[in-house]
Write an enzyme that holds these catalytic residues in place. Structure first.
Site, PDB file in Angstrom:
ATOM      1  N   HIS A  24      -7.127  -5.364  -1.747  1.00 34.78           N
ATOM      2  CA  HIS A  24      -5.952  -4.559  -1.389  1.00 34.78           C
ATOM      3  C   HIS A  24      -4.962  -5.339  -0.522  1.00 34.78           C
ATOM      4  O   HIS A  24      -3.750  -5.230  -0.702  1.00 34.78           O
ATOM      5  CB  HIS A  24      -6.455  -3.329  -0.648  1.00 34.78           C
ATOM      6  CG  HIS A  24      -5.429  -2.287  -0.373  1.00 34.78           C
ATOM      7  ND1 HIS A  24      -4.821  -1.559  -1.362  1.00 34.78           N
ATOM      8  CD2 HIS A  24      -4.901  -1.830   0.802  1.00 34.78           C
ATOM      9  CE1 HIS A  24      -3.968  -0.692  -0.812  1.00 34.78           C
ATOM     10  NE2 HIS A  24      -4.008  -0.838   0.488  1.00 34.78           N
TER      11      HIS A  24
ATOM     12  N   ASP B 271      -8.849  -4.700  -5.866  1.00 38.49           N
ATOM     13  CA  ASP B 271      -8.604  -3.455  -5.120  1.00 38.49           C
ATOM     14  C   ASP B 271      -8.867  -2.247  -6.000  1.00 38.49           C
ATOM     15  O   ASP B 271      -8.395  -2.185  -7.138  1.00 38.49           O
ATOM     16  CB  ASP B 271      -7.140  -3.461  -4.650  1.00 38.49           C
ATOM     17  CG  ASP B 271      -6.751  -2.192  -3.895  1.00 38.49           C
ATOM     18  OD1 ASP B 271      -7.642  -1.560  -3.292  1.00 38.49           O
ATOM     19  OD2 ASP B 271      -5.551  -1.856  -3.902  1.00 38.49           O
TER      20      ASP B 271
ATOM     21  N   SER C 259       0.819  -1.205   0.000  1.00 36.62           N
ATOM     22  CA  SER C 259       0.000   0.000   0.000  1.00 36.62           C
ATOM     23  C   SER C 259       0.858   1.263   0.000  1.00 36.62           C
ATOM     24  O   SER C 259       1.648   1.463  -0.920  1.00 36.62           O
ATOM     25  CB  SER C 259      -0.930  -0.077   1.218  1.00 36.62           C
ATOM     26  OG  SER C 259      -1.887   0.926   1.154  1.00 36.62           O
TER      27      SER C 259
END
Ligand SMILES: *[C@@H]1O[C@H](CO)[C@@H](O)[C@H](O)[C@H]1NC(C)=O
Length: 500
Positions: free
Chosen positions: A476, A413, A218
């Site tokens: 994600h 995601d 991320s």
């Protein structure tokens, strides 16, 4: 017994590091006002959530040493082959980084060291250790109590993995200097993590086979290239921890080149591979024709001026997130998984409850004085100027120098979607650029012959291999959704330098 064996008690002093630059202006208060009035705060890790946090009465007991437990399960948070504790980061006398590590279940001395950093910015890597790729997995029992058991597909199967709460202020890590000592850029993160790896290597020189892999998720799309490059440069200058050689870098659902990646917000929201139209055609057209060009210009202005206080970066952060992410957010869909309307709040709450339980907290050797938050908002706020910085330029020199790079993304995601990640990898200027772009998309084949994903790969001469991997059916937090597939991925990457 601890698989880390006898531990040397003397930790040599590191040479004094350069002073940490401080922000010239106290902007945090102003930023907070701007953000709360106009922006839905997006965290590249997990959405913020107000937990009732556990704050024990005592001041931290002063014992900064690691502990090991004699427990084969994860009942108190650590398996037999796990260890956790703190390292003092020498930039500051009062900055302590918390680590949680699990050695390879095969053979520690024949397996590499894998460093893991969760994103946010500001989210604890324990979230990954306890619900994604760690040795333990937290879930709720019938009574709703958070418990952990051994995970089936931890990344420590064939690697010695260390999850670090960083920078200071994240998870169980802390600094006694308060707000002024919080980090605000990936450069400072790189300094601190180089120091952390020095500490690790002094303390546990026999905890690996001499090979280092740096992975982040991320917002870690900033961290992994920055820390990797700092380590790589330090090696060339003879300033890296002896006996630990950088071999590879990985980023999962990361934010690395915002100018390219924000283009794919509208694209993914409207034309994702799941056939879900999360926004309308009108919104899609307005984004592409009107909002996106403005956003790109602002991100460009941010990256044109390296001043850490460059206000164009804040401007870009606020504008692009509001203009390009808010329409999707308003659809009610999970920003981390287009397939669902359910968010991850309870998963985070369960991990938080579990690691702050007194017995677990003690076993994890976490400082009593620290209020654990899954994601720390103060740390996040510090990074708003760093958010739009691109750091893919750190990668080509490492590829030239033989470092393998793996950029992977769960394909459900939205927030750091696979399309945007693939696009920046294709745009990367390196010796193998044409070769990579001409390469066929190949399946990522699991041992039973099924494709767990697909992607591209290229390698020039003795240089490193660059791979992009789209993971099918994951959001994600790809290792949370596809633990087996991502375990196969890391094992393959360590064995071959690629995954195809
Ligand atoms: C192969 O393994 C994957 C992961 O466990 C599974 O999803 C898939 O169905 C398997 N395929 C076959 C043909 O058994």
């Amino acid at each position: 017994m601890s698989t880390y064996g006898a531990i040397s008690t003397s930790v040599p002093n590191l040479s004094p590091p350069a002073p940490v630059p401080r922000r010239k202006r106290g902007l945090t208060g102003r930023i907070a006002i701007i953000l709360s009035s106009s922006v839905i705060l997006l965290s590249l890790g997990v959405l913020f959530y107000n937990f009732t946090t556990y704050t024990p009465p005592d001041r931290f007991n002063g014992n900064y040493n690691d502990v090991t437990v004699e427990s084969s399960s994860c009942a108190v948070g650590l398996p037999t082959n796990g260890i956790s504790g703190y390292f003092n980061i020498p930039n500051s006398l009062s900055r302590y980084f918390y680590y949680f590590a699990a050695s390879s279940t095969k053979s520690m001395k024949s397996a590499p060291l894998v460093l893991w950093m969760s994103g946010g910015p500001g989210c604890s890597s324990l979230l990954a250790a306890m619900m994604e790729n760690g040795p333990c997995k937290v879930s709720r029992d019938k009574e709703g109590k958070a418990r952990a058991e051994l995970a089936k597909f931890g990344w420590n199967n064939k690697a010695n993995v260390v999850w670090v709460d960083q920078p200071a202020g994240v998870g169980f890590s802390f600094t006694d200097e308060g707000d002024s000592d919080l980090m605000f850029s990936h450069d400072l993160v790189a300094d601190n993590m180089l120091a952390f790896l020095f500490r690790w290597q002094e303390r546990f020189p026999d905890s690996h086979n001499g090979e280092l892999y740096i992975f982040a998720e991320s917002f870690g799309g900033h961290y992994a290239p920055a820390v990797g490059r700092r380590y790589y440069d330090a090696e060339r200058e003879g300033r890296a921890p002896p006996g630990l050689k950088l071999k590879g870098i990985g980023v999962g659902n990361g934010l690395t080149n915002p100018e390219i990646q924000y283009k794919y917000a509208s694209e993914f929201a409207y034309k994702n591979t799941y056939g879900i139209e999360a926004i309308t055609k009108e919104q899609y057209d307005d984004m592409n024709n009107n909002l996106l060009p403005q956003c790109e210009e602002k991100i460009h202005a941010c990256n044109d001026n390296a001043d850490p206080d460059n206000e164009d970066c804040l401007d870009a952060f606020i504008f692009c997130n509001t203009a390009l992410d808010t329409p999707y957010v308003e659809s009610g869909r999970n920003i981390y998984d287009v397939r669902t309307f359910k968010d991850y709040k309870d998963d985070l709450a369960a991990v938080t409850e579990f690691v702050t339980e007194m017995e677990v907290r003690t076993a994890l050797d976490a400082a009593n004085s620290v209020t654990f938050e899954a994601c720390n908002k103060d740390v996040y706020m510090k990074f708003v100027f760093d958010w739009m910085r691109e750091y893919d330029q750190a990668i080509p020199a490492m590829l030239d120098g033989g470092i393998d790079i793996l950029i992977y993304a769960g394909d459900a995601d939205f927030i750091c979607n696979w399309m945007g990640n693939q696009a920046w990898v294709e745009a990367l200027d390196w010796k193998g650029k044409d070769m990579f772009n001409d390469a066929p998309t190949k399946p990522f084949v699991l041992p039973n012959g099924t494709a767990g994903g697909e992607g591209k790969t290229a390698k020039v001469g003795k240089g490193g291999r660059l791979s992009f991997l789209r993971i099918f059916g994951a959001g994600h937090l790809a290792p949370r959704d596809k633990p087996y597939e991502t375990q196969q991925m890391i094992n393959k990457f360590i064995a071959n330098g690629g995954v195809h």
